[in-house]
Structures are given as C-alpha cells and as structure tokens.
Scaffold this motif. Structure first.
Motif, PDB file in Angstrom:
ATOM      1  N   THR A 115      14.521 -30.592  -5.396  1.00 42.45           N
ATOM      2  CA  THR A 115      14.911 -31.773  -6.148  1.00 42.45           C
ATOM      3  C   THR A 115      16.013 -31.395  -7.114  1.00 42.45           C
ATOM      4  N   HIS A 116      16.599 -32.392  -7.673  1.00 41.57           N
ATOM      5  CA  HIS A 116      17.791 -32.250  -8.499  1.00 41.57           C
ATOM      6  C   HIS A 116      17.549 -32.934  -9.841  1.00 41.57           C
ATOM      7  N   ALA A 117      18.268 -32.489 -10.835  1.00 40.14           N
ATOM      8  CA  ALA A 117      18.202 -33.164 -12.136  1.00 40.14           C
ATOM      9  C   ALA A 117      18.753 -34.577 -12.004  1.00 40.14           C
ATOM     10  N   ASN A 118      18.274 -35.425 -12.845  1.00 41.38           N
ATOM     11  CA  ASN A 118      18.753 -36.802 -12.890  1.00 41.38           C
ATOM     12  C   ASN A 118      20.190 -36.811 -13.429  1.00 41.38           C
ATOM     13  N   GLY A 119      21.098 -37.403 -12.699  1.00 40.99           N
ATOM     14  CA  GLY A 119      22.495 -37.475 -13.143  1.00 40.99           C
ATOM     15  C   GLY A 119      23.114 -36.107 -13.322  1.00 40.99           C
ATOM     16  N   LYS A 120      23.774 -35.927 -14.458  1.00 41.08           N
ATOM     17  CA  LYS A 120      24.445 -34.654 -14.731  1.00 41.08           C
ATOM     18  C   LYS A 120      23.621 -33.764 -15.661  1.00 41.08           C
ATOM     19  N   ASP A 121      22.363 -34.117 -15.841  1.00 40.22           N
ATOM     20  CA  ASP A 121      21.486 -33.321 -16.700  1.00 40.22           C
ATOM     21  C   ASP A 121      21.242 -31.945 -16.109  1.00 40.22           C
ATOM     22  N   LEU A 122      20.764 -31.062 -16.959  1.00 42.29           N
ATOM     23  CA  LEU A 122      20.307 -29.742 -16.517  1.00 42.29           C
ATOM     24  C   LEU A 122      18.791 -29.730 -16.564  1.00 42.29           C
ATOM     25  N   ILE A 123      18.192 -28.990 -15.639  1.00 45.28           N
ATOM     26  CA  ILE A 123      16.743 -28.791 -15.645  1.00 45.28           C
ATOM     27  C   ILE A 123      16.409 -27.552 -16.470  1.00 45.28           C
ATOM     28  N   PHE A 124      17.313 -26.571 -16.377  1.00 41.11           N
ATOM     29  CA  PHE A 124      17.119 -25.296 -17.067  1.00 41.11           C
ATOM     30  C   PHE A 124      18.346 -25.009 -17.924  1.00 41.11           C
ATOM     31  N   ARG A 125      18.121 -24.870 -19.222  1.00 39.37           N
ATOM     32  CA  ARG A 125      19.224 -24.587 -20.146  1.00 39.37           C
ATOM     33  C   ARG A 125      19.225 -23.144 -20.616  1.00 39.37           C
ATOM     34  N   GLU A 126      18.038 -22.541 -20.628  1.00 36.82           N
ATOM     35  CA  GLU A 126      17.915 -21.183 -21.158  1.00 36.82           C
ATOM     36  C   GLU A 126      16.789 -20.456 -20.426  1.00 36.82           C
ATOM     37  N   ASN A 127      16.735 -19.152 -20.641  1.00 40.65           N
ATOM     38  CA  ASN A 127      15.773 -18.292 -19.963  1.00 40.65           C
ATOM     39  C   ASN A 127      14.336 -18.795 -20.110  1.00 40.65           C
ATOM     40  N   GLU A 128      13.978 -19.256 -21.297  1.00 42.09           N
ATOM     41  CA  GLU A 128      12.613 -19.733 -21.534  1.00 42.09           C
ATOM     42  C   GLU A 128      12.256 -20.921 -20.646  1.00 42.09           C
ATOM     43  N   ASN A 129      13.227 -21.768 -20.309  1.00 44.32           N
ATOM     44  CA  ASN A 129      12.973 -22.900 -19.413  1.00 44.32           C
ATOM     45  C   ASN A 129      12.535 -22.412 -18.040  1.00 44.32           C
ATOM     46  N   TYR A 130      13.242 -21.429 -17.517  1.00 42.65           N
ATOM     47  CA  TYR A 130      12.909 -20.880 -16.200  1.00 42.65           C
ATOM     48  C   TYR A 130      11.496 -20.287 -16.209  1.00 42.65           C
ATOM     49  N   LYS A 131      11.200 -19.532 -17.249  1.00 40.29           N
ATOM     50  CA  LYS A 131       9.878 -18.897 -17.355  1.00 40.29           C
ATOM     51  C   LYS A 131       8.774 -19.954 -17.424  1.00 40.29           C
ATOM     52  N   TYR A 132       9.012 -20.998 -18.207  1.00 44.38           N
ATOM     53  CA  TYR A 132       8.009 -22.049 -18.358  1.00 44.38           C
ATOM     54  C   TYR A 132       7.783 -22.781 -17.028  1.00 44.38           C
ATOM     55  N   PHE A 133       8.869 -23.070 -16.314  1.00 46.46           N
ATOM     56  CA  PHE A 133       8.750 -23.733 -15.012  1.00 46.46           C
ATOM     57  C   PHE A 133       7.943 -22.865 -14.053  1.00 46.46           C
ATOM     58  N   LEU A 134       8.229 -21.567 -14.034  1.00 48.91           N
ATOM     59  CA  LEU A 134       7.484 -20.659 -13.149  1.00 48.91           C
ATOM     60  C   LEU A 134       6.006 -20.613 -13.521  1.00 48.91           C
ATOM     61  N   SER A 135       5.694 -20.692 -14.799  1.00 50.65           N
ATOM     62  CA  SER A 135       4.283 -20.708 -15.212  1.00 50.65           C
ATOM     63  C   SER A 135       3.595 -21.985 -14.717  1.00 50.65           C
ATOM     64  N   LYS A 136       4.310 -23.102 -14.747  1.00 49.84           N
ATOM     65  CA  LYS A 136       3.773 -24.362 -14.220  1.00 49.84           C
ATOM     66  C   LYS A 136       3.619 -24.288 -12.694  1.00 49.84           C
ATOM     67  N   LEU A 137       4.558 -23.630 -12.045  1.00 48.77           N
ATOM     68  CA  LEU A 137       4.489 -23.441 -10.587  1.00 48.77           C
ATOM     69  C   LEU A 137       3.225 -22.662 -10.224  1.00 48.77           C
ATOM     70  N   LEU A 138       2.943 -21.620 -10.987  1.00 41.24           N
ATOM     71  CA  LEU A 138       1.724 -20.831 -10.758  1.00 41.24           C
ATOM     72  C   LEU A 138       0.473 -21.673 -10.988  1.00 41.24           C
ATOM     73  N   LYS A 139       0.501 -22.476 -12.016  1.00 40.43           N
ATOM     74  CA  LYS A 139      -0.677 -23.278 -12.361  1.00 40.43           C
ATOM     75  C   LYS A 139      -0.978 -24.358 -11.323  1.00 40.43           C
ATOM     76  N   TYR A 140       0.052 -25.063 -10.861  1.00 35.98           N
ATOM     77  CA  TYR A 140      -0.185 -26.230 -10.010  1.00 35.98           C
ATOM     78  C   TYR A 140       0.009 -25.986  -8.510  1.00 35.98           C
ATOM     79  N   ILE A 141       0.913 -25.096  -8.151  1.00 33.37           N
ATOM     80  CA  ILE A 141       1.240 -24.954  -6.723  1.00 33.37           C
ATOM     81  C   ILE A 141       0.519 -23.784  -6.053  1.00 33.37           C
ATOM     82  N   ILE A 142       0.394 -22.650  -6.731  1.00 32.94           N
ATOM     83  CA  ILE A 142      -0.282 -21.489  -6.129  1.00 32.94           C
ATOM     84  C   ILE A 142      -1.706 -21.815  -5.653  1.00 32.94           C
TER      85      ILE A 142
END
Length: 192
Positions: free
Chosen positions: A17-44
C-alpha cells in the motif's frame, strides 16, 4: 491487479500500500521500528513473512498465511483482513498523534495479489528487496536497512523472517547475493 482478491489460509500473497497523496508513512528511523513492531504483533501470529521492504511512502510484504481451522472458509478473508486493519490503523493513529496530523495516512485499500507461480515468486522476491534501489533511495541494496534483505545475508542471526522457504531457491548465500545484484526484468509485474 485486484485489490478485491480474498485472503485464504495457506497461500502466498504480495501485499502493498501507499501513503495517501504525497504524505510519507515513514519520516524517521523510529517510524520504521514502530511499524515493524506492529507487524510482529498483528501479522506474525497469522502469517510467515518471506520478505518486506519499507519505503518512505509505501511498503511491500511477501507473506504466506499460516494454515488454521479457527474460522470458517467464509470468515477467512475477514479475519485475515482484520489483522492488517489493526496493523495499519494502530500505526496511523500513533503516527498522526506524533506529528499532530489528521486524516487517512494510507490509501483506502490494501493492494494484494496471490502468488501462484514459482517464477513470479522469485522475481517478486528480487523486486521487493531491490525496491529502494529501483526507486533511487540507494545505489546499493546493502545500504537500505528497512528490508528483509539483511536478515537473509545474516542467516546465523535469529530473525522473525521465515527464510528457510525462500533460501531453497539458492545453493549458497553468495548465490542469493548475486541474484539480488543481477538485473531481473519485472515485465509481468504491474506494481506501483
């Protein structure tokens, strides 16, 4: 490519999936880490992750849903979709709060395609890992740290990525690395 294709247990899917419009989903390193933690929680709990690549404005996942008899056939898609809804909504709420932002962060739908062909699977694997190179964020695949590529080249290190299945296509780590450095035509891929 259909975004209405139903999820089913036991099958491999390319999900993105893609960000809405020209938005960013990830702006900084902490965003990526947080997304991966959510991936582990819900998808694994419901899927094996074969590959991923997180980019500033979109992401790609290559997963296989685990077999389960917990839900009826009609409810499979709804149950599996709910896990992605929890992932994306949970991430978006935290992101919006952190950046004092309102509105939808992601496109209205999760794009997905079932992978039934081995040739397509192996090319898709290459495509996902090389996404940062293809989009010009880095020149060398080794320089992008937000993908599962590094998990594969460090097999001795424990990982939540299911590497065994995809490594059956390569005799050695060197073969894996050389394949990812090679030019692969994505002629049959219609991916944004």
């Amino acid at each position: 490519m259909s975004n209405t294709e139903s999820f089913e247990y036991g099958y491999i899917y390319h999900i993105y999936t893609h960000a809405n419009g020209k938005d960013l989903i990830f702006r900084e390193n902490e965003n990526y880490k947080y997304f991966l933690s959510k991936l582990l929680k819900y998808i694994i709990p419901v899927a094996e992750i074969y590959a991923y690549c997180l980019m500033p404005n979109h992401f790609h996942l290559l997963i296989r849903f685990k077999e389960s008899d917990q839900t009826s056939a009609e409810d499979e898609h709804k149950y599996l979709m709910k896990q992605f809804s929890n992932l994306l909504n949970g991430y978006a709420k935290a992101y919006n709060k952190k950046y004092n932002r309102k509105g939808s962060l992601f496109l209205d739908y999760l794009k997905r395609k079932r992978v039934d062909d081995e040739k397509y699977l192996i090319k898709l694997f290459h495509y996902i890992h090389n996404n940062s190179v293809n989009h010009g964020f880095v020149k060398d695949i080794n320089d992008w740290k937000y993908s599962s590529y590094h998990s594969y080249i460090n097999l001795a290190k424990e990982s939540k990525i299911e590497r065994k299945q995809m490594m059956t296509y390569f005799d050695t780590i060197n073969d894996f690395v050389e394949y990812h450095k090679s030019n692969v035509e994505y002629d049959f891929l219609t991916i944004e």
